[in-house]
Design an enzyme around this catalytic site. Structure first.
Site, PDB file in Angstrom:
ATOM      1  N   ALA A 275       0.846  -1.197   0.000  1.00  0.00           N
ATOM      2  CA  ALA A 275       0.000   0.000   0.000  1.00  0.00           C
ATOM      3  C   ALA A 275       0.877   1.239   0.000  1.00  0.00           C
ATOM      4  O   ALA A 275       2.035   1.202   0.427  1.00  0.00           O
ATOM      5  CB  ALA A 275      -0.893  -0.008   1.236  1.00  0.00           C
TER       6      ALA A 275
ATOM      7  N   GLY B  44       0.925  -5.119   1.148  1.00  0.00           N
ATOM      8  CA  GLY B  44      -0.155  -5.213   0.165  1.00  0.00           C
ATOM      9  C   GLY B  44       0.258  -6.002  -1.066  1.00  0.00           C
ATOM     10  O   GLY B  44      -0.598  -6.589  -1.749  1.00  0.00           O
TER      11      GLY B  44
ATOM     12  N   GLU C 226      -0.480  -9.366  -0.101  1.00  0.00           N
ATOM     13  CA  GLU C 226      -1.951  -9.481  -0.006  1.00  0.00           C
ATOM     14  C   GLU C 226      -2.573  -9.615  -1.398  1.00  0.00           C
ATOM     15  O   GLU C 226      -3.527 -10.368  -1.594  1.00  0.00           O
ATOM     16  CB  GLU C 226      -2.529  -8.270   0.735  1.00  0.00           C
TER      17      GLU C 226
ATOM     18  N   GLU D 266       4.451  -4.520   7.832  1.00  0.00           N
ATOM     19  CA  GLU D 266       3.529  -3.567   8.484  1.00  0.00           C
ATOM     20  C   GLU D 266       3.881  -3.314   9.939  1.00  0.00           C
ATOM     21  O   GLU D 266       3.783  -2.200  10.432  1.00  0.00           O
ATOM     22  CB  GLU D 266       2.086  -4.083   8.389  1.00  0.00           C
TER      23      GLU D 266
HETATM   24  N1  COA Z   1       4.476   3.579   0.224  1.00  0.00           N
HETATM   25  C1  COA Z   1       4.893   4.788  -0.195  1.00  0.00           C
HETATM   26  N2  COA Z   1       6.136   5.035  -0.645  1.00  0.00           N
HETATM   27  C2  COA Z   1       6.996   4.002  -0.649  1.00  0.00           C
HETATM   28  C3  COA Z   1       6.639   2.716  -0.205  1.00  0.00           C
HETATM   29  C4  COA Z   1       5.300   2.516   0.243  1.00  0.00           C
HETATM   30  N3  COA Z   1       4.871   1.323   0.632  1.00  0.00           N
HETATM   31  N4  COA Z   1       7.724   1.905  -0.329  1.00  0.00           N
HETATM   32  C5  COA Z   1       8.701   2.667  -0.838  1.00  0.00           C
HETATM   33  N5  COA Z   1       8.267   3.931  -1.034  1.00  0.00           N
HETATM   34  C6  COA Z   1       9.024   5.049  -1.610  1.00  0.00           C
HETATM   35  C7  COA Z   1      10.152   5.516  -0.704  1.00  0.00           C
HETATM   36  O1  COA Z   1       9.696   6.486   0.211  1.00  0.00           O
HETATM   37  C8  COA Z   1      11.115   6.092  -1.716  1.00  0.00           C
HETATM   38  O2  COA Z   1      10.638   7.368  -2.069  1.00  0.00           O
HETATM   39  P1  COA Z   1      11.653   8.543  -2.450  1.00  0.00           P
HETATM   40  O3  COA Z   1      12.427   8.038  -3.635  1.00  0.00           O
HETATM   41  O4  COA Z   1      10.758   9.696  -2.735  1.00  0.00           O
HETATM   42  O5  COA Z   1      12.515   8.727  -1.231  1.00  0.00           O
HETATM   43  C9  COA Z   1      10.943   5.191  -2.939  1.00  0.00           C
HETATM   44  O6  COA Z   1       9.656   4.569  -2.792  1.00  0.00           O
HETATM   45  C10 COA Z   1      11.990   4.116  -3.056  1.00  0.00           C
HETATM   46  O7  COA Z   1      12.063   3.421  -1.823  1.00  0.00           O
HETATM   47  P2  COA Z   1      13.450   3.026  -1.160  1.00  0.00           P
HETATM   48  O8  COA Z   1      13.144   2.414   0.164  1.00  0.00           O
HETATM   49  O9  COA Z   1      14.367   4.186  -1.185  1.00  0.00           O
HETATM   50  O10 COA Z   1      13.966   1.933  -2.200  1.00  0.00           O
HETATM   51  P3  COA Z   1      14.762   0.604  -1.961  1.00  0.00           P
HETATM   52  O11 COA Z   1      14.971   0.030  -3.302  1.00  0.00           O
HETATM   53  O12 COA Z   1      15.906   0.852  -1.055  1.00  0.00           O
HETATM   54  O13 COA Z   1      13.754  -0.374  -1.136  1.00  0.00           O
HETATM   55  C11 COA Z   1      11.682  -1.455  -0.625  1.00  0.00           C
HETATM   56  C12 COA Z   1      12.589  -0.852  -1.738  1.00  0.00           C
HETATM   57  C13 COA Z   1      10.380  -1.844  -1.285  1.00  0.00           C
HETATM   58  C14 COA Z   1      12.355  -2.684  -0.027  1.00  0.00           C
HETATM   59  C15 COA Z   1      11.459  -0.420   0.493  1.00  0.00           C
HETATM   60  O14 COA Z   1      11.047   0.784  -0.106  1.00  0.00           O
HETATM   61  C16 COA Z   1      10.444  -0.774   1.535  1.00  0.00           C
HETATM   62  O15 COA Z   1      10.712  -1.536   2.426  1.00  0.00           O
HETATM   63  N6  COA Z   1       9.228  -0.186   1.442  1.00  0.00           N
HETATM   64  C17 COA Z   1       8.231  -0.293   2.451  1.00  0.00           C
HETATM   65  C18 COA Z   1       7.371  -1.489   2.251  1.00  0.00           C
HETATM   66  C19 COA Z   1       6.279  -1.536   3.295  1.00  0.00           C
HETATM   67  O16 COA Z   1       6.471  -1.285   4.452  1.00  0.00           O
HETATM   68  N7  COA Z   1       5.096  -1.907   2.817  1.00  0.00           N
HETATM   69  C20 COA Z   1       3.970  -2.043   3.661  1.00  0.00           C
HETATM   70  C21 COA Z   1       3.133  -0.838   3.564  1.00  0.00           C
HETATM   71  S1  COA Z   1       1.786  -0.962   4.671  1.00  0.00           S
END
Ligand code: COA
Length: 706
Positions: free
Chosen positions: A64, A103, A106, A126
């Site tokens: 999400a 998500g 999910e 989460e």
């Molecule tokens: N929602 C909104 N923005 C998100 C996001 C999410 N779930 N996951 C990543 N982003 C954004 C980051 O803020 C970042 O934005 P920016 O470039 O403006 O700073 C961009 O996407 C890239 O993310 P980043 O973490 O820098 O990339 P990465 O390649 O190092 O890691 C992930 C990728 C997916 C492993 C990592 O972003 C992550 O763990 N995301 C969270 C996932 C999460 O918690 N999901 C559950 C949501 S309820």
């Protein structure tokens, strides 16, 4: 026109739906709408026999859109899209590559079948955001892998690899080679077998192990990471609903709990940090891009504890390292330290023998400063002696090109002073590594007034490659973290002790809100002499009036240096780390207080916590106003990653905002009126006063950019 977030086409009897929403395919409104449209097209097309949902790029989906959580989700909601996927009368297959998170999993669970590449990872992060999976995850996951395994997976927050996912039954097949070909093959088999849709909602939850004892065992396994947190209880509640209710009722219960989790302070704090940690490397005018000019060769001068730790961190990141020291014994000691770092990583099962040897092999040593030539970055990490550090930096500056980043590892010295004798001081930065340097994630990057943006960009690139969180700090007393620790938190902790709170009381109070260790225990661990030496160096920049760390300095003078001499703020039994109260220290503190006319009284835990946190906030506001920190959020990142501030409180400045700055100011003024002997310590920071009077928060100031 922007490209479609979900591209759809029919090929070989399959309706291919490709989510293409960079950078990480979050399931934002355009993706949800695109999925709904793709599904509609697939269902309407008679030639389509099965549907594949896949994603482009390196990430399947990061779940999400966290940014959407502060308001209502626009239609179609994730729940609605997932319900229509599950209700489809044609089999739908999720084709997972890279990471699928929250998500993203999910979505895969709402599909009828799941295939994944061998390097795929699936997880529910989460909990790290103080949330529960809220789009069916707590109801569908237990129906696929069982309630006990679901609890472990959701509460751990960590992803599982494809092999584990296969053995759990979370994926049906692991594809070697091209995922699209593998998915086509998987669908062909389904079609040939006449396989029907297999809705997860219709499956029965396996409840074995999901009883009181089983739940307690899982929670205790993750208790360290979850100290002071409450979201895990919400996860248990939602999973219990999956085991006791039918699917639709379970979904409604999950919705209620998920909506509640979004509103908790814990979740707001953790989401704040998620964005703060990513924002911290963004500095106006600076591009930190390791893909264009990666740092591959580093020289480290000084093979002491810090130099060796930095060398280990660089070797871990794949860089070629030259470790330089002027004494053969220094090199020998440093290499031995590096060797034992790697040995302990192997012993703990963190690294294989071969990998440890590969990393160790990246480090060569030299007694010659000239060996630093050809390095992308030169980091001097000799002891805190201004003249020595100046001499080294200016010598290195003389034989390296202007493109080489010159860095000084220091926690006390002025970078402007250090770089003054250099030919081109604008390429010098301070790097304040935290000890142990190969473990701690925080790196303060100190920018002197004349440091240029290119040097800052290189330093941020270095931090990124080292997988550290680089926070830019101004070149002032204690930079961000130590300034707030010394002039705020620890100074107040000492004053509380002078007023008769025992070291144990102060430590327990701070540990009770989630600090990993209280200040006296941290002092004893690091060595009271280390603090004393740091302050002596800092006093060369700015002095501080008495009483300022009089207890710690008296302990140092008595050779009570902490754990290493088995006496410090506490006493220790031989070979043991347990801190035992010591009457001698209480007596010492009583005398120090009496000499300063400080009255002794009994002090409540709440006062200890409040005064320490208020001081952190007040000095944090000074640091912010002086421009030593660019953003309040940067301060939060420094404190959470470098000083053990409880993550679920979001950092001192976020915590202040959550209390309301009017309230914070009121409490600072309260202590200013009450604590007569140290009135100057309780003068409200002008920025705190200003924001409180304007009804604003530190976060408002961050977003206004002033
Ligand atoms: N929602 C909104 N923005 C998100 C996001 C999410 N779930 N996951 C990543 N982003 C954004 C980051 O803020 C970042 O934005 P920016 O470039 O403006 O700073 C961009 O996407 C890239 O993310 P980043 O973490 O820098 O990339 P990465 O390649 O190092 O890691 C992930 C990728 C997916 C492993 C990592 O972003 C992550 O763990 N995301 C969270 C996932 C999460 O918690 N999901 C559950 C949501 S309820």
């Amino acid at each position: 026109m922007p490209p479609e977030a979900v591209q759809y086409q029919c090929r070989n009897r399959i309706g291919w739906s490709l989510i293409d929403y960079p950078p990480v395919n979050v399931l934002a409104a355009p993706v949800r709408a695109g999925l709904a449209r793709a599904l509609e097209a697939a269902l309407a097309d008679e030639s389509v026999r099965a549907v594949v949902i896949a994603c482009s790029g390196k990430t399947f989906s990061a779940g999400a859109d966290i940014g959407e959580f502060d308001g209502p989700m626009t239609e179609p909601t994730l729940q609605a899209v997932f319900a229509s996927i599950e209700a489809s009368n044609k089999p739908i297959v999720a084709a997972v590559q890279g990471v699928a998170l929250g998500g993203g999993v999910e979505l895969a669970l709402a599909c009828h079948y799941r295939v994944a590449t061998a390097d795929a990872k699936l997880g529910f992060p989460e909990i790290t955001l103080g949330l529960i999976p809220g789009a069916g995850g707590t109801q569908r996951l237990p129906r696929v892998i069982g309630a006990a395994a679901a609890l472990d997976m959701i509460v751990s927050g960590a992803p599982v690899d494809a092999g584990t996912a296969l053995s759990l039954g979370l994926v049906d097949a692991v594809v070697d080679g091209d995922l699209m070909q593998g998915s086509q093959h998987f669908c062909d088999q389904l079609i040939e077998q006449g396989a029907k849709p297999r809705p997860t909602a219709a499956r029965v939850v396996e409840v074995a192990g999901f009883d009181e004892a089983g739940i307690a065992a899982v929670l205790s396994k993750h208790s360290r990471a979850l100290k002071g947190r409450m979201t895990q209880q919400l996860v248990v509640e939602a999973l219990t609903a999956a085991t006791q209710s039918d699917f639709d009722i379970g979904l409604a219960i999950e919705r209620r709990i998920a909506d509640h989790s979004i509103t908790t302070l814990e979740s707001k704090a953790l989401r704040h940090l998620f964005f703060a940690e990513r924002q911290v490397s963004k500095v106006p005018g600076v591009v930190a891009d390791s893909s264009k000019a990666p740092i591959t060769q580093v020289a480290i001068i000084g093979a002491g504890t810090m130099g060796s730790g930095i060398a280990t961190a660089c070797a871990d990141a794949g860089m070629a390292v030259t470790l330089i020291d002027s004494h053969p014994e220094g090199i020998e000691r440093g290499l031995a330290l590096i060797g034992s770092n790697y040995e302990s990583s192997v012993a703990r099962g963190r690294l294989s023998h071969e990998e440890a040897a590969r990393r160790r092999g990246r480090i060569v040593d030299s007694l010659d400063l000239g060996a630093a030539a050809g390095s992308d970055v030169v980091i001097e990490a000799v002891f805190e002696d201004l003249a020595l550090k100046q001499a080294i930096l200016s010598k290195v500056a003389a034989f390296t090109p202007a493109s080489t980043l010159l860095a000084s590892n220091t926690s006390t010295l002025s970078i402007a002073e250090l770089s003054r004798p250099c030919r081109d001081p604008q390429r010098v930065v301070g790097l304040h590594f935290f000890s142990p340097a190969h473990v701690m994630k925080l790196l303060e990057i100190v920018r002197a007034p004349n440091t240029d943006l290119a040097a800052l960009g290189r330093a941020l690139t270095l931090a990124k490659q080292l997988k550290k969180i680089g926070v830019v700090a101004g070149d002032a007393f204690g930079f961000i973290g130590n300034k707030m620790m010394l002039d705020g938190y620890w100074r107040e902790a000492e004053l509380l002790m002078l007023e008769a709170a025992t070291p144990e009381q102060v430590d327990s109070a701070m540990e009770s809100i989630g600090f990993a260790m209280g200040p006296a225990r941290v002092s004893d661990l690091g060595g009271t002499d280390v603090g004393t030496k740091t302050r002596i160096e800092l006093f060369k920049r700015e002095s501080r009036p008495d009483p300022y760390f009089v207890i710690a300095d008296a302990l140092t003078a008595m050779n009570r240096l902490g754990q290493k001499t088995r006496k410090g703020f506490y006493r220790y039994q031989p070979g043991a780390r347990q801190a035992l109260p010591d009457d001698e220290v209480i007596e010492l503190i009583r005398k120090l207080a009496a000499a300063r006319g400080i009255a002794q009284r009994s002090i409540e835990t709440t006062e200890i916590v409040e005064r320490c946190l208020l001081q952190l906030i007040n000095v944090g506001a000074e640091v912010l106003e002086a421009g030593v920190a660019m953003r309040a959020a940067d301060i939060d990142v420094v404190w959470v990653h470098g000083y053990g501030f409880p993550r679920h409180l979001g950092g001192p400045m976020f915590y202040a905002d959550s209390l309301g700055l009017k309230h914070v100011l009121g409490r600072v003024e309260h202590y200013a009126a009450r604590i007569k002997n140290r009135k100057d310590y309780w003068r409200p920071a002008p920025l705190l006063e200003k924001l409180a009077r304007q009804g604003k928060s530190f976060a408002d100031r961050d977003s206004e950019g002033s």
